[in-house]
Design a protein around this motif. Sequence first.
Motif, PDB file in Angstrom:
ATOM      1  N   ARG A  91      -2.078   1.300   2.561  1.00 16.02           N
ATOM      2  CA  ARG A  91      -0.541   1.011   2.179  1.00 16.02           C
ATOM      3  C   ARG A  91       0.803   1.476   2.630  1.00 16.02           C
ATOM      4  O   ARG A  91       1.436   0.138   2.822  1.00 16.02           O
ATOM      5  CB  ARG A  91      -0.533   2.346   0.859  1.00 16.02           C
ATOM      6  N   GLY A  92       0.342   1.845   4.022  1.00 19.14           N
ATOM      7  CA  GLY A  92       1.569   2.144   4.478  1.00 19.14           C
ATOM      8  C   GLY A  92       1.946   0.833   5.901  1.00 19.14           C
ATOM      9  O   GLY A  92       3.277   0.034   6.271  1.00 19.14           O
ATOM     10  N   MET A  93       0.864   0.128   5.920  1.00 17.99           N
ATOM     11  CA  MET A  93       0.313  -1.176   7.364  1.00 17.99           C
ATOM     12  C   MET A  93       0.494  -2.341   6.705  1.00 17.99           C
ATOM     13  O   MET A  93       0.278  -3.081   7.200  1.00 17.99           O
ATOM     14  CB  MET A  93       0.372  -0.725   8.762  1.00 17.99           C
ATOM     15  N   GLY A  94      -0.096  -2.450   5.193  1.00 20.89           N
ATOM     16  CA  GLY A  94      -0.466  -3.602   4.943  1.00 20.89           C
ATOM     17  C   GLY A  94      -1.672  -4.093   5.250  1.00 20.89           C
ATOM     18  O   GLY A  94      -2.591  -3.109   5.988  1.00 20.89           O
ATOM     19  N   LEU A  95      -1.169  -5.099   5.214  1.00 16.42           N
ATOM     20  CA  LEU A  95      -2.783  -6.191   5.912  1.00 16.42           C
ATOM     21  C   LEU A  95      -2.639  -6.192   7.695  1.00 16.42           C
ATOM     22  O   LEU A  95      -3.860  -5.842   7.907  1.00 16.42           O
ATOM     23  CB  LEU A  95      -2.167  -7.711   5.706  1.00 16.42           C
ATOM     24  N   MET A 120     -12.799  -9.683   4.595  1.00 13.73           N
ATOM     25  CA  MET A 120     -12.095  -8.641   6.385  1.00 13.73           C
ATOM     26  C   MET A 120     -12.696  -7.213   6.286  1.00 13.73           C
ATOM     27  O   MET A 120     -13.158  -6.826   7.352  1.00 13.73           O
ATOM     28  CB  MET A 120     -10.824  -8.810   6.024  1.00 13.73           C
ATOM     29  N   LEU A 121     -12.591  -6.472   4.954  1.00  6.18           N
ATOM     30  CA  LEU A 121     -12.823  -5.047   5.027  1.00  6.18           C
ATOM     31  C   LEU A 121     -14.411  -5.451   5.155  1.00  6.18           C
ATOM     32  O   LEU A 121     -14.671  -4.637   5.869  1.00  6.18           O
ATOM     33  CB  LEU A 121     -12.783  -5.222   3.537  1.00  6.18           C
ATOM     34  N   ASN A 139      -6.075  -6.087  12.738  1.00  6.91           N
ATOM     35  CA  ASN A 139      -5.905  -5.145  13.799  1.00  6.91           C
ATOM     36  C   ASN A 139      -6.778  -4.599  14.436  1.00  6.91           C
ATOM     37  O   ASN A 139      -7.724  -4.860  15.065  1.00  6.91           O
ATOM     38  CB  ASN A 139      -4.646  -4.172  14.171  1.00  6.91           C
ATOM     39  N   LEU A 140      -7.657  -3.432  13.118  1.00 14.09           N
ATOM     40  CA  LEU A 140      -8.727  -3.125  12.854  1.00 14.09           C
ATOM     41  C   LEU A 140     -10.177  -4.290  13.043  1.00 14.09           C
ATOM     42  O   LEU A 140     -10.501  -3.887  14.108  1.00 14.09           O
ATOM     43  CB  LEU A 140      -8.482  -2.025  11.942  1.00 14.09           C
ATOM     44  N   VAL A 141      -9.617  -5.506  12.522  1.00 12.17           N
ATOM     45  CA  VAL A 141     -10.901  -6.574  12.685  1.00 12.17           C
ATOM     46  C   VAL A 141     -10.739  -6.968  14.089  1.00 12.17           C
ATOM     47  O   VAL A 141     -12.000  -6.980  14.325  1.00 12.17           O
ATOM     48  CB  VAL A 141     -11.177  -7.371  11.562  1.00 12.17           C
ATOM     49  N   GLU A 168      -8.641  -7.481  -5.656  1.00 18.83           N
ATOM     50  CA  GLU A 168      -9.418  -8.447  -5.706  1.00 18.83           C
ATOM     51  C   GLU A 168      -9.165 -10.482  -5.398  1.00 18.83           C
ATOM     52  O   GLU A 168      -9.226 -11.033  -5.516  1.00 18.83           O
ATOM     53  CB  GLU A 168      -8.351  -9.098  -6.946  1.00 18.83           C
ATOM     54  N   ASN A 169      -8.685  -9.964  -3.802  1.00 19.14           N
ATOM     55  CA  ASN A 169      -7.621 -11.728  -2.656  1.00 19.14           C
ATOM     56  C   ASN A 169      -9.754 -11.175  -2.467  1.00 19.14           C
ATOM     57  O   ASN A 169     -10.304 -10.244  -1.088  1.00 19.14           O
ATOM     58  CB  ASN A 169      -7.241 -11.301  -1.985  1.00 19.14           C
ATOM     59  N   PRO A 170     -10.476 -12.654  -2.311  1.00 14.02           N
ATOM     60  CA  PRO A 170     -11.607 -12.734  -1.570  1.00 14.02           C
ATOM     61  C   PRO A 170     -11.814 -12.906   0.003  1.00 14.02           C
ATOM     62  O   PRO A 170     -12.287 -11.727   0.628  1.00 14.02           O
ATOM     63  CB  PRO A 170     -12.181 -13.934  -1.996  1.00 14.02           C
TER      64      PRO A 170
END
Length: 303
Positions: A168-172, A131-132, A177-179, A124-126
Amino acid sequence: MFVQVCLYFYCKCLWRCLKFVVRKLTGRCELQRICYNTKPGAARTMKIEASLKGSKSKRLQTSVRVHPDAIEKTIDDIMELKRINPDINPQLGVSLQACLLQIVGYRNLIAEVEKLRREQYDSENPQHEEMLLKLWKCLKPNSPLKARISKQWCEIGFQGDDPKTDFRGMGLLGLYNLVYFAEWDTEIAQQVLSDSLQPKYSYSFAIVGINITDLAYNLLVSGALKTHFYNVAPEAPTLTHFQQTFCYLMHEFHKFWIEEDPLDIMEFNRVREKFHKRILKQLQNPEMALCPHFAASESLINM
């Protein structure tokens, strides 16, 4: 147990007596000897950190936990406490300031990374959604995403049709990091993704990236990355330094995976543990900088 306690205090007293004798003989305190006899970088900063933490003075012990804005005043306090004339020893203040910036910066970096790790992905967060989608565009620029919920996400290594459940494990922190990897090391990231899709090397790119984020996080929190950061960051290490380190670890793990030639993905934990041990061994070298292309600033040389 009693013998061990006695031995500990005996060694502690003996060490302090030795430092007192050496100061009388050389005319320099331990901090001076470290700064004058050890070149800038991890070797010097880690010795300064150990000396301050092990001091009998509470003021010196707490100096490694001050706010960055208070570092200059802290240096003045240290010089006064140690009875060091800054006019006679001008370079000492500069050297101590550089070390404290790194020490305090490392502590603050842990706090910043931990905050990102604890923040969960929110569809729900723009900003999270943006980022995704950026991750997809960087990795698959010629393949438009047909829908936000889609099996296409499996093409870049997520487990299902909605990546949010994989963070879930590493959150944002995992997404950040991936981005960063996909945006700033695009060519390498795309090549690693392409290789990961080959039957011979098959693994889930995004899931492995989140796992390597966990590895980088544990290296940071355990203090193992001090060697690297104190060698590459002339002042306070930042989140960018951490993300650059992730890029390095991601690329190196990919090469290591290919070298190990595992039978299948079921060997992932074995390969990861072996890779982890290799990185830890490298970081035991006080001269080690994991990312040679993220070299320290020239200004570090003269500190």
